[in-house]
Design a protein around this motif. Sequence first.
Motif, PDB file in Angstrom:
ATOM      1  N   LYS B  21       0.834  -1.205   0.000  1.00 53.92           N
ATOM      2  CA  LYS B  21       0.000   0.000   0.000  1.00 53.92           C
ATOM      3  C   LYS B  21       0.870   1.256   0.000  1.00 53.92           C
ATOM      4  O   LYS B  21       0.702   2.149  -0.840  1.00 53.92           O
ATOM      5  CB  LYS B  21      -0.899   0.017   1.252  1.00 53.92           C
ATOM      6  N   SER B  22       1.799   1.276   0.954  1.00 56.67           N
ATOM      7  CA  SER B  22       2.660   2.465   1.036  1.00 56.67           C
ATOM      8  C   SER B  22       3.487   2.602  -0.230  1.00 56.67           C
ATOM      9  O   SER B  22       3.697   3.699  -0.748  1.00 56.67           O
ATOM     10  CB  SER B  22       3.594   2.367   2.240  1.00 56.67           C
ATOM     11  N   THR B  23       3.948   1.463  -0.714  1.00 65.41           N
ATOM     12  CA  THR B  23       4.765   1.485  -1.922  1.00 65.41           C
ATOM     13  C   THR B  23       3.984   2.089  -3.084  1.00 65.41           C
ATOM     14  O   THR B  23       4.481   2.957  -3.805  1.00 65.41           O
ATOM     15  CB  THR B  23       5.204   0.047  -2.268  1.00 65.41           C
ATOM     16  N   HIS B  63       2.499  10.913   5.209  1.00 65.93           N
ATOM     17  CA  HIS B  63       3.142   9.612   5.282  1.00 65.93           C
ATOM     18  C   HIS B  63       2.863   8.932   6.606  1.00 65.93           C
ATOM     19  O   HIS B  63       2.610   9.563   7.616  1.00 65.93           O
ATOM     20  CB  HIS B  63       4.641   9.763   5.075  1.00 65.93           C
ATOM     21  N   GLN B  64       2.973   7.624   6.509  1.00 59.13           N
ATOM     22  CA  GLN B  64       2.793   6.783   7.681  1.00 59.13           C
ATOM     23  C   GLN B  64       3.790   7.191   8.771  1.00 59.13           C
ATOM     24  O   GLN B  64       3.427   7.386   9.918  1.00 59.13           O
ATOM     25  CB  GLN B  64       3.054   5.357   7.220  1.00 59.13           C
ATOM     26  N   HIS B  65       5.055   7.299   8.405  1.00 61.52           N
ATOM     27  CA  HIS B  65       6.032   7.878   9.318  1.00 61.52           C
ATOM     28  C   HIS B  65       6.101   9.338   8.909  1.00 61.52           C
ATOM     29  O   HIS B  65       6.487   9.657   7.796  1.00 61.52           O
ATOM     30  CB  HIS B  65       7.384   7.209   9.157  1.00 61.52           C
ATOM     31  N   LEU B 143      -3.568   9.651   2.710  1.00 65.54           N
ATOM     32  CA  LEU B 143      -3.311   9.532   4.148  1.00 65.54           C
ATOM     33  C   LEU B 143      -2.903   8.090   4.433  1.00 65.54           C
ATOM     34  O   LEU B 143      -3.711   7.176   4.309  1.00 65.54           O
ATOM     35  CB  LEU B 143      -4.566   9.895   4.947  1.00 65.54           C
ATOM     36  N   ASP B 144      -1.624   7.896   4.794  1.00 68.46           N
ATOM     37  CA  ASP B 144      -1.132   6.541   5.034  1.00 68.46           C
ATOM     38  C   ASP B 144      -1.215   6.234   6.528  1.00 68.46           C
ATOM     39  O   ASP B 144      -0.481   6.808   7.327  1.00 68.46           O
ATOM     40  CB  ASP B 144       0.308   6.420   4.521  1.00 68.46           C
ATOM     41  N   GLU B 145      -2.095   5.349   6.889  1.00 69.08           N
ATOM     42  CA  GLU B 145      -2.325   4.973   8.282  1.00 69.08           C
ATOM     43  C   GLU B 145      -2.389   6.183   9.198  1.00 69.08           C
ATOM     44  O   GLU B 145      -1.622   6.309  10.150  1.00 69.08           O
ATOM     45  CB  GLU B 145      -1.238   4.004   8.765  1.00 69.08           C
ATOM     46  N   PRO B 146      -3.327   7.100   8.906  1.00 72.03           N
ATOM     47  CA  PRO B 146      -3.324   8.345   9.667  1.00 72.03           C
ATOM     48  C   PRO B 146      -3.856   8.176  11.083  1.00 72.03           C
ATOM     49  O   PRO B 146      -3.573   8.988  11.945  1.00 72.03           O
ATOM     50  CB  PRO B 146      -4.253   9.242   8.853  1.00 72.03           C
TER      51      PRO B 146
HETATM   52 MG   LIG Z   1       2.748   1.012   4.860  1.00 75.49          MG
END
Ligand SMILES: [Mg+2]
Lengths: 353, 491, 325, 313
Positions: B21-23, B63-65, B143-146
């Motif tokens: 997903k993030s990729t 980003h997630q981070h 929104l990545d894992e917000p």
């Molecule tokens: Mg991810």
Amino acid sequence: MPLVAILLGFVVAGVAVAITGADPIQAYLGLFQGAFTNKHAFTESLIASVPYVFLGLAVATGFRAGLFNIGADGQFYLGALGGVFVGFSIHGLPGVVHIPLAILAGIACGAVYGGLPGFLKARFGAHEVITTIMLNYIAYSLSDYLINRGPLGDPHSSAPKTPFIDPSAQLPIIFADSRLHLGLVLALLAVPLIWFLIERTTIGFRIRAVGLNPEAARSSGISVARTMVLVMAISGGLAGLAGADEVLGVSHFMPPSFSIGYGFDAIAVALLARSNPWGILPAAFLFGAMRNGAGFMQLQTQVSADMISIVQATVIMFVAAPVIVRWLLRLREVPAESLQITQPEGVGAAPKT
Amino acid sequence: MDLTVEWGQVHALLGENGAGKSTLMNVVYGLIRADSGEMRFDGAQVQVHSPQDAIGLGIGMVHQHFMLIPPLTVADNVILGQETARAAGVIDGRASRRTVRELSHRYGLQVDPDARVQDLSVGVQQRVEILKALYRGARLLILDEPTSVLTPQETEGLFQIVRGLTAEGSAVIFITHKLGEVMSVADRITVMRRGKVVASTTPAESSPADLARLMVGRPVLLRVDKGPAQPGLPLLQVDELSVLDDRRQLAVDGLSLEVRAGEILGLAGVEGNGQVELVEAIAGLRPTRSGRVTLCDREVTAASPRRRLRAGLGHIPADRHRMGVILELPISDNLVLGDFDRPPFARGIVRLLAQVRDHAAQLIKSFDVRAEGPQQVAGALSGGNQQKVVVARELSNGPRVLMAAQPTRGVDVGSIEFIHRQIVEQRDAGLAVLLVSSELDEVLSLADRVAVIYRGQIAAVLEGDEIDRDRIGLLMAGAKTDEVAATGEGG
Amino acid sequence: GGSSGSSTAANGCSKTYKIGLVTDVGKLTDKSFNAASWQGVQQAASDKSLCVTAKYIESNQPTDYRKNMETFVDQSYDMIVAVGFLMADDTLAEAKAHPNVKFTIVDNAYDAAPSNLVGLVFKEDQAGYLIGALAGLLTKTNTVGQVLGLKIPPVQRYADGYLAGVKSTNPNAKVLTVYQGPGDGAAFNNPAWGEARANDEINQGADIVFGGGGNTGNGALIGALQKGKMCIGVDVDQYLSYPDAAKCLVTSAEKHLSVAVKTIITDAVQKKWPAATLTFDAKNNGVGIAPYHDYDSKVPTDVKTKISDIEKKLADGSLQTGVTI
Amino acid sequence: MDAFLHVLQRGDLVNLAAATLVASTPLVLAALGGLMCERSGVVNIALEGIMLTSAFVGYAVAFNTHNLTLGVLAAVLAGMAIAGLHAVLSIAFVVDQIVSGTVINILAVGITGVFYRAYIQQAEVRGPGVLPVWKLPGLGDIPIVGPIFFQQAFVTYAALALIVVVHLVLFRTVWGLRTRASGEHPRAAETAGINVYLVRYVNVIASGALAGLGGCYFSLQQVGNFLPGMTGGQGFIALAAMIFGRWTPLGSFLASLLFAGAGALAGRLQIYGVHIPYQVLGMLPYVLTIVVVAGAVGRAVAPAAVGKPYRRS
Ligand SMILES: [Mg+2]
Ligand SMILES: Nc1ncnc2c1ncn2[C@@H]1O[C@H](COP(=O)(O)OP(=O)(O)OP(=O)(O)O)[C@@H](O)[C@H]1O
Ligand SMILES: Nc1ncnc2c1ncn2[C@@H]1O[C@H](COP(=O)(O)OP(=O)(O)OP(=O)(O)O)[C@@H](O)[C@H]1O
Ligand SMILES: [Mg+2]
């Protein structure tokens, strides 16, 4: 690959030499003769390599814990002072007792002097790069104070030097008709020993864990502070061993200006070896042989000894960045690979304790 | 794989850890180059080679981070890369602060432009991230894992922002592991597995259980199956503990609690109320100012982390990259981080590597760590599997007290199920478990008793029937016990 | 290791006499006693009647000394010149090990040495005394300074001689003294440090600065130059060797290293090898004071007379400097 | 104590301050260079090598053209060139930055040594001289302040000005913001649309210019001559000053003053005839530094990403 790097290093330095109008081929011929084929050349190359082995191991060990010991020079001085003091002040001991005692004194002095910046970092957060540089200068002054007609000075000489050590403290010659001394054996033993220490013991594991991730190490019960002191003491002890070894094996007394920047060469040796103990051996030999051969090279060709610094620098560069070599040789595009030798972070990074 | 996102919609992207997903989103944002395929934006084919390109198109990403620079101020972080400058490249500080204030006012994202990001709570940091995207004129917001670090209230706030944005016609791609959120906020749902789309659906057409099955490829138990607790003697006692934070402020303020053998005490609370400091103080990683910590009847207030470990404390740290694993070391070494110098892993100072490997092989199997083998470096594992390594290590130490901080943060439903089951099994085996989680669902489904932490103090300890979602939520927000009780009775 | 160079003999020699010079860690770039010793060797080499060829090796560290001498021995050199008393013990050991090779060492005398080893020593205190006497007469501020290299005997002889010289002509004058420490950068090779110290001394009222210590001392000369004060050079006539400082240079305390080295080489070639240490002093023109050059007109005649008077007395032994190092 | 009274009695403090400022010049410049570089995320232990190279090139050019201005210019350019090598190695080829710095330090010794011996050592002719002291009209005559700040040579004035310039650039400009972002969190900077590579290249090369100017202090301002190894470890001390000064221009300046001042004081105490062995006096600056670094100052916090090579995915 390292061989290609070395070759390229010689090519680059050769170009620089050619610019000054000298003949690089002749220079390298002289270097080779001086390092290997002349009378005594090979044993002298080995002798010159010995301190590099110990000092390279010293700096590399620090790197493994993420510590940058620029203070190997000062620790080298302290080790030499400890070794020479035991060597000349105690009399009547048999060699089997006197030599180990003098060596241990050297290691102990170096370890204390190396442990000090470790302690200052662990306790006060003082950056080891600052403290070890400062301790180098203090060591120069301290040793001059001690040997220049000071407490360790030779009372029978107007020269700033220590007395000669007793014959019982001299490292035995291990190869007839040469100056090659027992220190070589010690160096050959030190490499597997340090490798074993780092890769196979709990102490080494602590060192690596702290180097890689101090916070994770700490949260799983490793004392980062203690490990820092320990690793700096080990590093300093190795540098001290180098100093004691030079005094007991080569000079047999301590003159002023005992090391001209050995500690800085040690950084280069450690980097060339990628902080791997086994890599220290060839790296130290490369430095020792070049340093030894340089005299004859210039006797033959008038090229400055500083030329070997160009060789050394370029070799380190190519070894550290195989990508450049491939790129130069047009060996297919490769993804840039990074090689963090001084893991995990370089100088100037926040001290973590 | 294909993915189509429409304007004015919230598009949820689901998938287990490492599904890609993030990729994928990094490709959309120009951080990663795609190997093949094309991207269309507003119908036109576009090339996104760098974040600049993406920003130019109106794509923003949180980003997630977080991609914030902690020592810089909020305003600096927001304007970074698109600064308004006066002559000679001098930043117009007043203008940028004003812009930030205007933006935050317009979208209801309250932040102080002059605050340093490192001093902000995660929830506020996320607002800064969103501001950053809006400042750059984002119309498609990724929104990545917000919500993985947000409180329920903050999550609700975020959803309002998201709905506001889509109402204005923007699109939002929303990556999460929390199925409940998906059901409440998404307009469309795409489920990914191993880099491929396995389903495309809507909340109306599916249920959480369906989604979980699609993600993991097998049915998943979304509820934790556990029997009633059988508490024994207290094993972890904290008395009147006070602890300072990094800024030397009182973060834990005379806090007391106790955890008994065979029970799970859930410590619920909004992040930043002293949980981190409390956990670190119990683990021996942070000095205490006053008070006592007792572990299995032994006072350990001043003991080193190592002594506590030996006294029977297991600790699953909240930040696994920072404190849990050493990414560069093999899994096998990571699994003995606390025990490497004890038999059977060492004799004297010599490590027994064969033992270490066997131990690792065994744990990899029993904890279902998806890895090539014991010698693979931990950094090569997905986040969920890294977490399993940490859990495996801490449980295999033979602890009597387990302190688990955010044990399933960012972990996919399959792994969550597994980790939760482990924790319950340990409880049943007689461990005292302190579960610190900002994830209210996790606390609700695992804890036998719930302590709510607010401003460094325990606001209330709830048992049995008192454990109630709304009541805990209010306590977390700072309501007094009696007020909450009143609401509880009224409600 | 180290660098080296060479001078070749003239053609038409039936046999050439091979001379190797080994420097101490100061290297030939010291523009001071290593360089001057090598100059002496080169002068011998350019004297066609001697049929000498010469090469040098520079030492990187003290443990190189013996090795570098061995390198020459292995190459069948006839004579080895060791520069600097730091090499004393190593040269002695080498001389004992190779009785067929001639050894000479600059700046060292032995109590007992084998017959193939001869030391060359200088009475630097006499040169120091001369320039001290001059400085004492020239100072207007009654304060003179000296900036020195490492505190080793030859340097200390210069310094103590200077002090005694100043006191002899101007008992009330103050002498400011500073030695370079081992932590103060490269030994004899830190001109920036020397300049800073010269400035300090000038700030303390000194109007003449003696720079005695290789490049460190040269820095002191520059310091004096920039502040418009007088300066005095060392070892060689620095008016010639260091023209940058010519403007402030009153004179130099000379120690005729090259003369001494050429002398011993000539002796060796002509089989007049001396039996004991050669001492170079005012008597045999081994030490002295350089011409005044630009200052010739500025130094009063009576001062010049006094100085040459002192020089004579030192030469005939009727005047002692009182320095015993 | 006696010694310190000495200083006061002689009213020598102004001179001491002036000497300190002069001696701090190369430290300040190299530390400024170091911090520009490290603020962008690239460790620079090559300061020593950069200064040495520039000292040489500056002298060689001034020597051959008899033009000091050209010498200074050449020194700055040489610093930029060799820092450019550091940049290429550590940014493009992602060589460990410590390795790259070490390579440059060794290379500098080699190149300056070889070319010095080949071209300059033999020439015993008049050198190009040194940069003149400019006593600023008016300002130079102010008591106390004048002799300290306004009776200096070019490089020292430049150093003073650059402290302010670097401070402003770093903390007030777009470029400074981007620099700090790249050094703290390069990936975040990249996502904000910043070309981290470009930022790092420029800063590393700028650090070469600054350290290069510091290098020509030795050969063109102070001595008027070049000598192998004449920088004598000042690059490392500058690194220490930068860390000690917490990667800020002002802090680095103060730290440089501390190092230089302690050194100047130690030399002076010997001249005053203080009866302490000169070796002990020589230790003074270094002992003092350790005490200060360990004691009052506490932990320095580096830019978070310094030393870590950055690669785009
Ligand atoms: Mg991810
Ligand atoms: N450039 C790359 N080269 C090789 N592997 C990569 C690269 N980028 C990502 N990966 C790997 O691909 C996998 C997919 O990662 P990604 O971060 O997209 O997963 P995710 O779906 O976001 O998982 P999570 O739910 O944990 O966030 C991971 O195992 C990751 O380590
Ligand atoms: N801070 C970091 N430092 C080093 N590697 C990291 C870091 N963050 C993530 N990775 C690596 O990226 C890969 C996968 O990252 P990914 O974003 O998928 O993690 P994750 O499953 O989402 O975990 P989490 O959400 O807890 O960070 C892993 O190989 C991990 O080691
Ligand atoms: Mg994740």
